[in-house]
Scaffold this motif. Structure first.
Motif, short mmCIF file in Angstrom:
data_model
loop_
_atom_site.label_atom_id
_atom_site.label_comp_id
_atom_site.label_asym_id
_atom_site.label_seq_id
_atom_site.Cartn_x
_atom_site.Cartn_y
_atom_site.Cartn_z
N VAL A 44 -20.94 32.77 -18.70
CA VAL A 44 -21.85 31.93 -19.47
C VAL A 44 -23.19 31.94 -18.74
O VAL A 44 -23.28 31.55 -17.58
CB VAL A 44 -21.33 30.49 -19.61
CG1 VAL A 44 -22.36 29.61 -20.33
CG2 VAL A 44 -20.01 30.47 -20.37
N GLU A 45 -24.20 32.45 -19.44
CA GLU A 45 -25.53 32.60 -18.83
C GLU A 45 -25.45 33.37 -17.51
O GLU A 45 -26.15 33.06 -16.54
CB GLU A 45 -26.20 31.24 -18.63
CG GLU A 45 -26.41 30.46 -19.91
CD GLU A 45 -27.33 31.17 -20.90
OE1 GLU A 45 -28.29 31.84 -20.45
OE2 GLU A 45 -27.08 31.09 -22.11
N GLY A 46 -24.58 34.38 -17.47
CA GLY A 46 -24.46 35.24 -16.30
C GLY A 46 -23.55 34.74 -15.20
O GLY A 46 -23.32 35.45 -14.22
N HIS A 47 -23.00 33.53 -15.35
CA HIS A 47 -22.13 32.96 -14.32
C HIS A 47 -20.68 33.03 -14.78
O HIS A 47 -20.34 32.58 -15.88
CB HIS A 47 -22.52 31.51 -14.04
CG HIS A 47 -23.93 31.35 -13.57
ND1 HIS A 47 -24.34 31.65 -12.29
CD2 HIS A 47 -25.05 30.91 -14.24
CE1 HIS A 47 -25.64 31.42 -12.18
NE2 HIS A 47 -26.09 30.97 -13.34
N ARG A 48 -19.82 33.60 -13.92
CA ARG A 48 -18.40 33.71 -14.29
C ARG A 48 -17.78 32.31 -14.33
O ARG A 48 -17.99 31.50 -13.43
CB ARG A 48 -17.66 34.60 -13.30
CG ARG A 48 -16.22 34.87 -13.71
CD ARG A 48 -15.63 36.04 -12.97
NE ARG A 48 -14.29 36.37 -13.48
CZ ARG A 48 -13.66 37.52 -13.26
NH1 ARG A 48 -14.26 38.47 -12.55
NH2 ARG A 48 -12.46 37.73 -13.76
N ILE A 49 -17.00 32.05 -15.38
CA ILE A 49 -16.41 30.72 -15.55
C ILE A 49 -14.91 30.83 -15.78
O ILE A 49 -14.41 31.85 -16.26
CB ILE A 49 -17.09 29.95 -16.71
CG1 ILE A 49 -16.95 30.70 -18.06
CG2 ILE A 49 -18.56 29.72 -16.41
CD1 ILE A 49 -15.87 30.22 -18.96
N THR A 50 -14.24 29.75 -15.44
CA THR A 50 -12.86 29.57 -15.88
C THR A 50 -12.85 28.75 -17.16
O THR A 50 -12.18 29.08 -18.12
CB THR A 50 -12.03 28.87 -14.79
OG1 THR A 50 -12.05 29.67 -13.60
CG2 THR A 50 -10.60 28.68 -15.24
N ALA A 51 -13.64 27.67 -17.14
CA ALA A 51 -13.85 26.84 -18.32
C ALA A 51 -15.22 26.20 -18.19
O ALA A 51 -15.65 25.86 -17.08
CB ALA A 51 -12.76 25.79 -18.48
N ALA A 52 -15.90 26.03 -19.31
CA ALA A 52 -17.22 25.42 -19.28
C ALA A 52 -17.52 24.81 -20.64
O ALA A 52 -17.10 25.35 -21.68
CB ALA A 52 -18.29 26.46 -18.93
N THR A 53 -18.24 23.69 -20.62
CA THR A 53 -18.71 23.08 -21.87
C THR A 53 -20.03 23.74 -22.25
O THR A 53 -20.98 23.74 -21.47
CB THR A 53 -18.90 21.57 -21.70
OG1 THR A 53 -17.65 20.97 -21.34
CG2 THR A 53 -19.39 20.95 -23.01
N LEU A 54 -20.07 24.32 -23.44
CA LEU A 54 -21.25 25.04 -23.87
C LEU A 54 -22.34 24.09 -24.34
O LEU A 54 -22.05 23.01 -24.87
CB LEU A 54 -20.90 26.00 -25.00
CG LEU A 54 -19.86 27.08 -24.69
CD1 LEU A 54 -19.59 27.93 -25.94
CD2 LEU A 54 -20.31 27.96 -23.53
N VAL A 55 -23.57 24.50 -24.12
CA VAL A 55 -24.72 23.76 -24.66
C VAL A 55 -25.44 24.66 -25.64
O VAL A 55 -25.28 25.88 -25.63
CB VAL A 55 -25.67 23.29 -23.54
CG1 VAL A 55 -24.96 22.35 -22.59
CG2 VAL A 55 -26.26 24.47 -22.79
N ASP A 56 -26.23 24.03 -26.49
CA ASP A 56 -26.86 24.78 -27.57
C ASP A 56 -27.73 25.91 -27.03
O ASP A 56 -28.51 25.72 -26.11
CB ASP A 56 -27.72 23.84 -28.41
CG ASP A 56 -27.85 24.31 -29.83
OD1 ASP A 56 -28.95 24.76 -30.22
OD2 ASP A 56 -26.85 24.26 -30.55
N GLY A 57 -27.54 27.10 -27.62
CA GLY A 57 -28.31 28.26 -27.21
C GLY A 57 -27.68 29.08 -26.11
O GLY A 57 -28.23 30.11 -25.72
N ASN A 58 -26.53 28.66 -25.59
CA ASN A 58 -25.85 29.44 -24.54
C ASN A 58 -25.48 30.84 -25.02
O ASN A 58 -25.21 31.06 -26.19
CB ASN A 58 -24.57 28.74 -24.10
CG ASN A 58 -24.75 27.77 -22.95
OD1 ASN A 58 -23.89 26.94 -22.71
ND2 ASN A 58 -25.87 27.84 -22.23
#
Length: 235
Positions: free
Chosen positions: A202-216
Protein backbone atom coordinates in the motif's frame (compact mmCIF):
# COMPACT_ATOMS: atom_id res chain seq x y z
CA UNK A 1 -37.10 5.16 -21.40
CA UNK A 2 -34.98 7.50 -23.46
CA UNK A 3 -35.94 6.43 -26.99
CA UNK A 4 -33.07 8.32 -28.57
CA UNK A 5 -30.48 6.62 -26.39
CA UNK A 6 -32.13 3.23 -26.91
CA UNK A 7 -32.14 3.72 -30.67
CA UNK A 8 -28.48 4.65 -30.75
CA UNK A 9 -27.70 1.68 -28.50
CA UNK A 10 -29.56 -0.69 -30.81
CA UNK A 11 -27.68 0.59 -33.86
CA UNK A 12 -24.41 0.20 -31.94
CA UNK A 13 -25.25 -3.40 -31.12
CA UNK A 14 -26.07 -4.16 -34.74
CA UNK A 15 -22.73 -2.74 -35.87
CA UNK A 16 -20.61 -4.32 -33.13
CA UNK A 17 -22.32 -7.65 -32.48
CA UNK A 18 -23.62 -8.58 -35.90
CA UNK A 19 -20.21 -7.89 -37.43
CA UNK A 20 -18.84 -10.65 -35.20
CA UNK A 21 -21.72 -13.10 -35.18
CA UNK A 22 -23.77 -12.13 -38.23
CA UNK A 23 -22.81 -15.21 -40.18
CA UNK A 24 -23.90 -17.42 -37.32
CA UNK A 25 -27.58 -16.64 -37.77
CA UNK A 26 -29.80 -16.51 -40.87
CA UNK A 27 -33.54 -16.86 -40.35
CA UNK A 28 -32.87 -17.94 -36.78
CA UNK A 29 -32.40 -15.69 -33.76
CA UNK A 30 -29.82 -12.97 -34.25
CA UNK A 31 -27.57 -11.64 -31.45
CA UNK A 32 -29.15 -8.19 -31.68
CA UNK A 33 -32.53 -9.77 -30.89
CA UNK A 34 -31.10 -11.48 -27.81
CA UNK A 35 -29.52 -8.18 -26.73
CA UNK A 36 -32.83 -6.37 -27.20
CA UNK A 37 -34.62 -9.02 -25.14
CA UNK A 38 -32.07 -8.60 -22.34
CA UNK A 39 -32.59 -4.82 -22.49
CA UNK A 40 -36.33 -5.34 -22.02
CA UNK A 41 -35.69 -7.72 -19.11
CA UNK A 42 -33.45 -5.08 -17.53
CA UNK A 43 -36.14 -2.39 -17.85
CA UNK A 44 -38.93 -4.64 -16.61
CA UNK A 45 -36.91 -5.92 -13.65
CA UNK A 46 -35.65 -2.62 -12.27
CA UNK A 47 -36.51 -1.52 -8.74
CA UNK A 48 -36.24 2.01 -7.36
CA UNK A 49 -33.97 1.82 -4.32
CA UNK A 50 -33.76 5.55 -3.65
CA UNK A 51 -34.37 8.84 -5.43
CA UNK A 52 -30.96 8.56 -7.07
CA UNK A 53 -30.56 4.78 -7.38
CA UNK A 54 -32.44 2.28 -9.54
CA UNK A 55 -31.36 -1.35 -9.17
CA UNK A 56 -31.21 -3.53 -12.27
CA UNK A 57 -31.25 -7.33 -12.61
CA UNK A 58 -27.81 -8.78 -13.25
CA UNK A 59 -28.41 -12.50 -13.93
CA UNK A 60 -30.15 -13.48 -17.17
CA UNK A 61 -31.28 -16.84 -18.59
CA UNK A 62 -31.93 -16.87 -22.34
CA UNK A 63 -34.29 -19.59 -23.61
CA UNK A 64 -33.96 -20.63 -27.26
CA UNK A 65 -35.30 -23.31 -29.54
CA UNK A 66 -33.11 -26.40 -30.06
CA UNK A 67 -32.18 -25.11 -33.53
CA UNK A 68 -31.10 -21.70 -32.27
CA UNK A 69 -29.31 -23.29 -29.32
CA UNK A 70 -27.35 -25.59 -31.64
CA UNK A 71 -26.24 -22.59 -33.70
CA UNK A 72 -24.95 -20.89 -30.54
CA UNK A 73 -22.87 -23.99 -29.79
CA UNK A 74 -21.20 -23.75 -33.19
CA UNK A 75 -19.96 -20.23 -32.49
CA UNK A 76 -19.29 -20.46 -28.78
CA UNK A 77 -21.74 -19.60 -26.05
CA UNK A 78 -19.07 -18.00 -23.87
CA UNK A 79 -18.03 -15.53 -26.58
CA UNK A 80 -21.61 -14.49 -27.27
CA UNK A 81 -22.38 -14.23 -23.55
CA UNK A 82 -19.39 -11.90 -23.08
CA UNK A 83 -20.61 -9.65 -25.89
CA UNK A 84 -24.11 -9.55 -24.41
CA UNK A 85 -22.76 -8.73 -20.94
CA UNK A 86 -20.68 -5.87 -22.35
CA UNK A 87 -23.69 -4.36 -24.11
CA UNK A 88 -25.94 -4.88 -21.06
CA UNK A 89 -23.47 -2.84 -18.99
CA UNK A 90 -23.47 -0.08 -21.61
CA UNK A 91 -27.26 -0.07 -21.72
CA UNK A 92 -27.58 0.08 -17.92
CA UNK A 93 -25.07 2.93 -17.87
CA UNK A 94 -27.05 4.87 -20.47
CA UNK A 95 -30.23 4.43 -18.41
CA UNK A 96 -28.65 5.22 -15.03
CA UNK A 97 -29.19 1.75 -13.53
CA UNK A 98 -27.02 0.18 -10.81
CA UNK A 99 -26.04 -3.48 -10.47
CA UNK A 100 -25.64 -5.24 -7.12
CA UNK A 101 -23.45 -8.06 -8.42
CA UNK A 102 -21.55 -9.34 -11.43
CA UNK A 103 -23.44 -9.91 -14.68
CA UNK A 104 -24.13 -13.42 -15.92
CA UNK A 105 -25.81 -14.58 -19.12
CA UNK A 106 -26.62 -18.27 -19.57
CA UNK A 107 -28.52 -20.13 -22.27
CA UNK A 108 -31.05 -22.95 -22.09
CA UNK A 109 -32.88 -24.92 -24.76
CA UNK A 110 -36.63 -25.63 -24.73
CA UNK A 111 -38.12 -28.23 -27.07
CA UNK A 112 -41.36 -26.22 -27.16
CA UNK A 113 -39.68 -22.89 -28.02
CA UNK A 114 -40.20 -21.52 -31.53
CA UNK A 115 -37.19 -20.97 -33.77
CA UNK A 116 -36.43 -17.26 -33.96
CA UNK A 117 -38.14 -16.43 -30.64
CA UNK A 118 -36.14 -15.37 -27.58
CA UNK A 119 -37.25 -15.78 -23.98
CA UNK A 120 -35.35 -14.07 -21.16
CA UNK A 121 -35.81 -14.37 -17.41
CA UNK A 122 -33.87 -12.16 -15.01
CA UNK A 123 -32.86 -12.02 -11.36
CA UNK A 124 -31.14 -9.55 -9.07
CA UNK A 125 -28.40 -11.46 -7.26
CA UNK A 126 -26.11 -9.63 -4.86
CA UNK A 127 -22.41 -10.41 -5.19
CA UNK A 128 -19.10 -9.12 -3.87
CA UNK A 129 -18.52 -6.74 -6.78
CA UNK A 130 -20.46 -5.21 -9.66
CA UNK A 131 -19.54 -3.30 -12.81
CA UNK A 132 -19.48 0.45 -12.33
CA UNK A 133 -22.30 2.14 -14.27
CA UNK A 134 -23.41 5.52 -12.89
CA UNK A 135 -22.41 4.71 -9.33
CA UNK A 136 -20.28 6.97 -7.16
CA UNK A 137 -18.13 5.63 -4.32
CA UNK A 138 -19.13 5.74 -0.67
CA UNK A 139 -17.70 4.29 2.54
CA UNK A 140 -20.28 1.48 2.35
CA UNK A 141 -19.71 0.83 -1.37
CA UNK A 142 -16.18 1.85 -2.41
CA UNK A 143 -15.00 1.77 -6.01
CA UNK A 144 -11.69 0.24 -7.04
CA UNK A 145 -9.82 0.42 -10.33
CA UNK A 146 -7.89 -2.74 -11.23
CA UNK A 147 -5.66 -2.00 -14.22
CA UNK A 148 -8.30 0.25 -15.79
CA UNK A 149 -11.32 -1.93 -14.96
CA UNK A 150 -13.56 -0.37 -12.30
CA UNK A 151 -15.65 -2.29 -9.79
CA UNK A 152 -18.23 -1.27 -7.20
CA UNK A 153 -17.77 -3.22 -3.95
CA UNK A 154 -21.29 -4.46 -3.20
CA UNK A 155 -20.50 -7.15 -0.63
CA UNK A 156 -18.72 -7.06 2.74
CA UNK A 157 -15.74 -9.13 1.53
CA UNK A 158 -13.98 -9.15 -1.86
CA UNK A 159 -11.20 -11.58 -2.78
CA UNK A 160 -8.74 -10.57 -5.49
CA UNK A 161 -6.40 -13.10 -7.05
CA UNK A 162 -5.43 -15.24 -10.01
CA UNK A 163 -7.72 -18.14 -9.09
CA UNK A 164 -10.90 -18.75 -11.07
CA UNK A 165 -12.94 -18.59 -7.86
CA UNK A 166 -11.72 -15.11 -6.88
CA UNK A 167 -14.30 -12.31 -6.93
CA UNK A 168 -11.95 -10.28 -9.12
CA UNK A 169 -9.64 -12.39 -11.27
CA UNK A 170 -6.27 -10.85 -12.13
CA UNK A 171 -4.24 -12.14 -15.07
CA UNK A 172 -0.84 -11.63 -13.47
CA UNK A 173 1.67 -14.42 -12.77
CA UNK A 174 3.00 -12.39 -9.84
CA UNK A 175 -0.37 -12.63 -8.11
CA UNK A 176 -1.35 -15.61 -5.96
CA UNK A 177 -4.61 -17.50 -6.51
CA UNK A 178 -6.11 -15.83 -3.42
CA UNK A 179 -3.88 -12.82 -2.92
CA UNK A 180 -5.79 -9.95 -1.32
CA UNK A 181 -8.93 -9.51 0.77
CA UNK A 182 -10.84 -6.22 0.94
CA UNK A 183 -13.27 -6.14 3.87
CA UNK A 184 -15.79 -3.31 4.28
CA UNK A 185 -16.32 -2.54 7.98
CA UNK A 186 -17.90 0.33 9.94
CA UNK A 187 -14.35 1.48 10.71
CA UNK A 188 -13.22 1.52 7.09
CA UNK A 189 -12.04 -0.85 4.38
CA UNK A 190 -9.33 -3.26 5.56
CA UNK A 191 -6.89 -4.70 3.01
CA UNK A 192 -5.40 -8.02 4.14
CA UNK A 193 -2.67 -10.00 2.40
CA UNK A 194 -3.73 -13.66 2.19
CA UNK A 195 -0.25 -15.14 2.74
CA UNK A 196 0.62 -14.38 -0.87
CA UNK A 197 3.96 -15.32 -2.40
CA UNK A 198 4.99 -11.82 -3.49
CA UNK A 199 3.22 -9.71 -0.89
CA UNK A 200 0.81 -6.76 -0.92
CA UNK A 201 1.94 -3.14 -0.94
CA UNK A 202 0.00 0.00 0.00
CA UNK A 203 1.65 3.18 -1.23
CA UNK A 204 4.85 1.18 -1.69
CA UNK A 205 4.92 -0.26 1.84
CA UNK A 206 4.52 -4.02 2.31
CA UNK A 207 1.57 -4.79 4.59
CA UNK A 208 -0.03 -7.69 6.34
CA UNK A 209 -3.22 -5.72 6.93
CA UNK A 210 -4.00 -2.04 6.60
CA UNK A 211 -7.02 0.25 6.67
CA UNK A 212 -7.22 2.01 3.32
CA UNK A 213 -7.77 5.72 2.95
CA UNK A 214 -9.28 7.46 -0.02
CA UNK A 215 -6.97 7.58 -3.02
CA UNK A 216 -4.66 4.78 -1.84
CA UNK A 217 -2.83 2.65 -4.40
CA UNK A 218 -2.50 -1.06 -3.61
CA UNK A 219 0.01 -3.12 -5.59
CA UNK A 220 -0.06 -6.90 -5.99
CA UNK A 221 2.42 -8.42 -8.42
CA UNK A 222 2.50 -6.03 -11.39
CA UNK A 223 -1.13 -5.03 -10.80
CA UNK A 224 -2.09 -1.62 -9.42
CA UNK A 225 -5.40 -1.12 -7.62
CA UNK A 226 -6.78 2.37 -6.99
CA UNK A 227 -9.28 2.90 -4.15
CA UNK A 228 -12.01 5.50 -3.60
CA UNK A 229 -14.75 6.14 -1.06
CA UNK A 230 -15.17 9.90 -1.54
CA UNK A 231 -17.23 11.04 -4.57
CA UNK A 232 -15.33 14.32 -4.70
CA UNK A 233 -11.96 12.66 -5.19
CA UNK A 234 -13.28 9.98 -7.55
CA UNK A 235 -11.96 10.58 -11.07
Amino acid sequence: MNVGVFGRFERGIENAVNSVFGRAFKSEVKPVEIASAINRAIDEGTAVYSRSRTISPNVFTVTLSPEDSARLDQWGRDAIAEELIDHAIKYATSQGYTFLGPLKVSFTSDQEATTGIVGVTSQTVRGAVAPVTTSTPSPANPIIDVQGQRYLLTGPVTIIGRGSDADIIVDDTGVSRHHLELRVTPRGVIATDLDSTNGTFVEGHRITAATLVDGNTVTIGRTRIMFWTDPESYA
